[in-house]
Scaffold this active site. Structure first.
Site, PDB file in Angstrom:
ATOM      1  N   ARG A   1       0.862  -1.200   0.000  1.00  0.00           N
ATOM      2  CA  ARG A   1       0.000   0.000   0.000  1.00  0.00           C
ATOM      3  C   ARG A   1       0.893   1.243   0.000  1.00  0.00           C
ATOM      4  O   ARG A   1       0.824   2.070   0.898  1.00  0.00           O
ATOM      5  CB  ARG A   1      -0.915   0.005   1.217  1.00  0.00           C
TER       6      ARG A   1
ATOM      7  N   GLN B   1      -0.535   3.192  -5.365  1.00  0.00           N
ATOM      8  CA  GLN B   1      -1.898   3.626  -5.015  1.00  0.00           C
ATOM      9  C   GLN B   1      -2.899   3.470  -6.174  1.00  0.00           C
ATOM     10  O   GLN B   1      -4.012   3.008  -5.978  1.00  0.00           O
ATOM     11  CB  GLN B   1      -1.868   5.080  -4.584  1.00  0.00           C
TER      12      GLN B   1
ATOM     13  N   ASP C   1      -4.166  -0.082  -6.538  1.00  0.00           N
ATOM     14  CA  ASP C   1      -4.583  -0.719  -5.281  1.00  0.00           C
ATOM     15  C   ASP C   1      -6.008  -1.274  -5.384  1.00  0.00           C
ATOM     16  O   ASP C   1      -6.988  -0.602  -5.057  1.00  0.00           O
ATOM     17  CB  ASP C   1      -4.463   0.334  -4.165  1.00  0.00           C
TER      18      ASP C   1
ATOM     19  N   SER D   1      -8.116  -1.355  -2.127  1.00  0.00           N
ATOM     20  CA  SER D   1      -8.786  -0.105  -1.746  1.00  0.00           C
ATOM     21  C   SER D   1      -9.999   0.165  -2.623  1.00  0.00           C
ATOM     22  O   SER D   1     -11.077   0.512  -2.122  1.00  0.00           O
ATOM     23  CB  SER D   1      -7.827   1.083  -1.839  1.00  0.00           C
TER      24      SER D   1
ATOM     25  N   TYR E   1      -1.129  -2.159   9.180  1.00  0.00           N
ATOM     26  CA  TYR E   1      -2.288  -3.047   9.308  1.00  0.00           C
ATOM     27  C   TYR E   1      -2.466  -3.462  10.761  1.00  0.00           C
ATOM     28  O   TYR E   1      -1.572  -3.315  11.579  1.00  0.00           O
ATOM     29  CB  TYR E   1      -2.072  -4.322   8.490  1.00  0.00           C
TER      30      TYR E   1
HETATM   31  P1  NAD Z   1      -8.195  -4.787   6.305  1.00  0.00           P
HETATM   32  O1  NAD Z   1      -9.256  -5.072   5.295  1.00  0.00           O
HETATM   33  O2  NAD Z   1      -7.088  -5.760   6.492  1.00  0.00           O
HETATM   34  O3  NAD Z   1      -8.918  -4.589   7.742  1.00  0.00           O
HETATM   35  C1  NAD Z   1      -9.997  -3.727   7.910  1.00  0.00           C
HETATM   36  C2  NAD Z   1      -9.895  -3.059   9.256  1.00  0.00           C
HETATM   37  O4  NAD Z   1     -10.151  -4.007  10.297  1.00  0.00           O
HETATM   38  C3  NAD Z   1      -8.539  -2.458   9.579  1.00  0.00           C
HETATM   39  O5  NAD Z   1      -8.690  -1.088   9.802  1.00  0.00           O
HETATM   40  C4  NAD Z   1      -8.083  -3.199  10.808  1.00  0.00           C
HETATM   41  O6  NAD Z   1      -7.337  -2.386  11.686  1.00  0.00           O
HETATM   42  C5  NAD Z   1      -9.396  -3.615  11.423  1.00  0.00           C
HETATM   43  N1  NAD Z   1      -9.337  -4.719  12.395  1.00  0.00           N
HETATM   44  C6  NAD Z   1      -8.573  -5.837  12.402  1.00  0.00           C
HETATM   45  N2  NAD Z   1      -8.834  -6.603  13.485  1.00  0.00           N
HETATM   46  C7  NAD Z   1      -9.796  -5.956  14.187  1.00  0.00           C
HETATM   47  C8  NAD Z   1     -10.478  -6.247  15.394  1.00  0.00           C
HETATM   48  N3  NAD Z   1     -10.234  -7.342  16.103  1.00  0.00           N
HETATM   49  N4  NAD Z   1     -11.399  -5.359  15.820  1.00  0.00           N
HETATM   50  C9  NAD Z   1     -11.670  -4.225  15.128  1.00  0.00           C
HETATM   51  N5  NAD Z   1     -11.044  -3.897  13.974  1.00  0.00           N
HETATM   52  C10 NAD Z   1     -10.121  -4.760  13.500  1.00  0.00           C
HETATM   53  O7  NAD Z   1      -7.520  -3.389   6.072  1.00  0.00           O
HETATM   54  P2  NAD Z   1      -7.670  -2.295   4.908  1.00  0.00           P
HETATM   55  O8  NAD Z   1      -8.948  -1.589   5.089  1.00  0.00           O
HETATM   56  O9  NAD Z   1      -7.400  -2.924   3.590  1.00  0.00           O
HETATM   57  O10 NAD Z   1      -6.454  -1.334   5.220  1.00  0.00           O
HETATM   58  C11 NAD Z   1      -6.181  -0.919   6.483  1.00  0.00           C
HETATM   59  C12 NAD Z   1      -4.810  -0.236   6.569  1.00  0.00           C
HETATM   60  O11 NAD Z   1      -4.147  -0.023   5.316  1.00  0.00           O
HETATM   61  C13 NAD Z   1      -4.938   1.123   7.149  1.00  0.00           C
HETATM   62  O12 NAD Z   1      -3.796   1.391   7.902  1.00  0.00           O
HETATM   63  C14 NAD Z   1      -4.998   2.013   5.955  1.00  0.00           C
HETATM   64  O13 NAD Z   1      -4.713   3.357   6.250  1.00  0.00           O
HETATM   65  C15 NAD Z   1      -3.925   1.369   5.134  1.00  0.00           C
HETATM   66  N6  NAD Z   1      -4.050   1.719   3.719  1.00  0.00           N
HETATM   67  C16 NAD Z   1      -3.065   2.450   3.158  1.00  0.00           C
HETATM   68  C17 NAD Z   1      -3.160   2.814   1.822  1.00  0.00           C
HETATM   69  C18 NAD Z   1      -2.089   3.636   1.185  1.00  0.00           C
HETATM   70  O14 NAD Z   1      -1.338   4.243   1.862  1.00  0.00           O
HETATM   71  N7  NAD Z   1      -1.966   3.595  -0.122  1.00  0.00           N
HETATM   72  C19 NAD Z   1      -4.250   2.430   1.065  1.00  0.00           C
HETATM   73  C20 NAD Z   1      -5.238   1.686   1.673  1.00  0.00           C
HETATM   74  C21 NAD Z   1      -5.132   1.318   3.004  1.00  0.00           C
END
Ligand code: NAD
Length: 406
Positions: free
Chosen positions: A152, A157, A160, A163, A256
């Site tokens: 990520r 981006q 992705d 996302s 993550y």
């Molecule tokens: P994901 O689908 O793996 O998880 C979804 C969410 O579930 C996450 O926010 C995670 O913290 C949460 N989670 C995990 N276990 C949990 C629990 N027991 N209880 C409650 N919540 C829980 O994650 P995602 O949505 O694909 O991405 C999350 C991370 O990636 C974030 O840090 C986001 O900012 C980052 N991200 C960065 C970029 C970028 O910089 N290009 C793009 C997309 C996402």
């Protein structure tokens, strides 16, 4: 050299035998992209839409499309033909000719013998979940890129897929929840009395969760959210929702979430119970990369929810966040509706296909060099990061380290 034959659609019948490609055709058209109709359950999306196909054709790539590949997403064969693509009758016609197959999901194991050896496949394979298939892909001598493994980073981006598709899934989860709820979402002040806004709780405030929060807010609900990553609190509050603090921060590698310890799981369960019981709509989106979805909402807690409450669990595909979730099913538990939503993004196939297609087009800009040939995977960190098979071997580190897939 390429025979120059033209594929045609004629009342649905296509005679591919009339149009033989010679072995040397790659001299003129090194990249021949194949788009097939996706075969997984309830999949309406298509990996490449006509607008993006047109741009690839303009870059001297050939685009072969299985007839009807885009029809469930509203992209008809005629639009692909107008974009300069060639329509072929069946998936085997496409995968036996193209040398770059672009998919949303993964190939079917029984089709692997039909792929041209040394072809490249781009899709979302989830190698840890489908290890046998990954070994079969390597045995079939395919070079495979699994886009959900892209880091990520800022550079990645625009590619992705996690996302783009999670954003659509989060939006859809809120819509599914509102549609299935016996309540209105917004507060209404009318001559017939005042209706209180619905209480929506979103568990997991990553990409999908934030979009679910924003959508539920737009519908007028009172929204609360929870995530194990403390940093998610600012994102949640910036959308005007309340953030529940659990008192620990389970942010792991790469931003993550990490898996919780038993002690943390107990604290989470205790802290969440009151919020879950008082919610009218619970949307669960919590995930830990490479792991089964964490089980957060127990059957015991669901039994305490109000009659008429609705749960939309969009993690149903990877096990679900709720103990009672059944993959792809809607069940009723003492008046609480539990929706085990799989692939909600496929229910909005026009936009989710457009977004995936744009991600893939961006990925192709690093996969295909200026000379129109494939770039060696080791020459680009993003290619190397998401390549799972090459040269007849599994190259996905966790599987290779287990000594598998050789
Ligand atoms: P994901 O689908 O793996 O998880 C979804 C969410 O579930 C996450 O926010 C995670 O913290 C949460 N989670 C995990 N276990 C949990 C629990 N027991 N209880 C409650 N919540 C829980 O994650 P995602 O949505 O694909 O991405 C999350 C991370 O990636 C974030 O840090 C986001 O900012 C980052 N991200 C960065 C970029 C970028 O910089 N290009 C793009 C997309 C996402």
């Amino acid at each position: 050299m390429f025979s120059g034959s033209i594929y045609f659609i004629n009342k649905g019948t296509i005679d591919i035998n009339e149009h033989q490609y010679s072995e040397n055709r790659s001299v003129n058209l090194p990249i021949s992209i194949g788009i097939v109709k996706e075969t997984s359950d309830n999949e309406n999306r298509v990996a490449l839409v006509p607008d993006d196909a047109k741009k690839l054709v303009a870059k001297k790539m050939e685009v072969l499309v299985q007839s009807g590949a885009g029809s469930s997403a509203g992209f008809l064969d005629a639009e692909y033909v107008s974009a300069g693509c060639k329509i072929l009758g069946e998936s085997k016609d496409v995968i036996s000719i193209a040398n770059l197959i672009i998919m949303l999901g993964r190939p079917d194991a029984q089709d692997l013998s039909k792929f041209k050896p040394k072809s490249t496949v781009v899709g979302q394979i989830y190698p840890l979940r489908f290890q046998t298939l990954v070994r079969d892909l390597a045995r079939a001598d395919l070079t495979v890129y699994s886009l959900e493994l892209l880091p990520r980073t800022t550079r990645a981006q625009s590619m992705d897929v996690l996302s783009s598709q999670s954003a659509v899934a989060g939006y859809r989860a809120a819509i599914i929840g509102a549609y299935n709820s016996p309540r209105l979402m917004p507060m209404l002040t009318t001559a017939a009395g005042t209706v209180k806004p619905a209480n929506v709780l979103v568990i997991g405030a990553g990409v999908a969760g934030l979009m679910a929060i924003a959508t539920a807010k737009r519908l007028g609900a009172l929204v609360t959210a929870y995530d194990v990553r403390k940093a998610a609190g600012n994102d949640v509050r910036s959308l005007g929702a309340k953030f529940l603090e659990v008192g620990f921060n389970a942010e792991g590698a790469g931003g993550y979430a990490r898996e919780l310890t038993e002690d943390e799981k107990n604290k989470e369960k205790e802290m969440l119970e009151t919020a879950i019981i008082s919610s009218d709509l619970l949307i669960t989106t919590a995930g830990v990369p490479g792991k089964k979805a964490p089980m957060i909402v127990s059957a015991e807690t669901i039994s305490k929810m109000k009659v008429g409450s609705v749960i939309v669990d969009i993690m149903a595909e990877s096990g679900g966040n709720c103990e009672l979730t059944q993959r792809g099913k809607i069940i009723d538990h003492n008046g609480v509706k539990i929706i085990g939503s799989i692939n909600p993004q496929s229910e909005v196939p026009i936009n989710s296909s457009q977004m995936y297609s744009r991600n893939v087009s961006s990925f192709l800009s690093i996969l295909v060099g200026q000379d129109g040939n494939f770039v060696e995977p080791e020459k680009d960190e993003l290619l190397a990061a998401c390549m799972i098979c090459n040269g007849g071997k599994v190259t996905f580190p966790p599987m290779v380290n287990e000594g598998e897939g050789k």
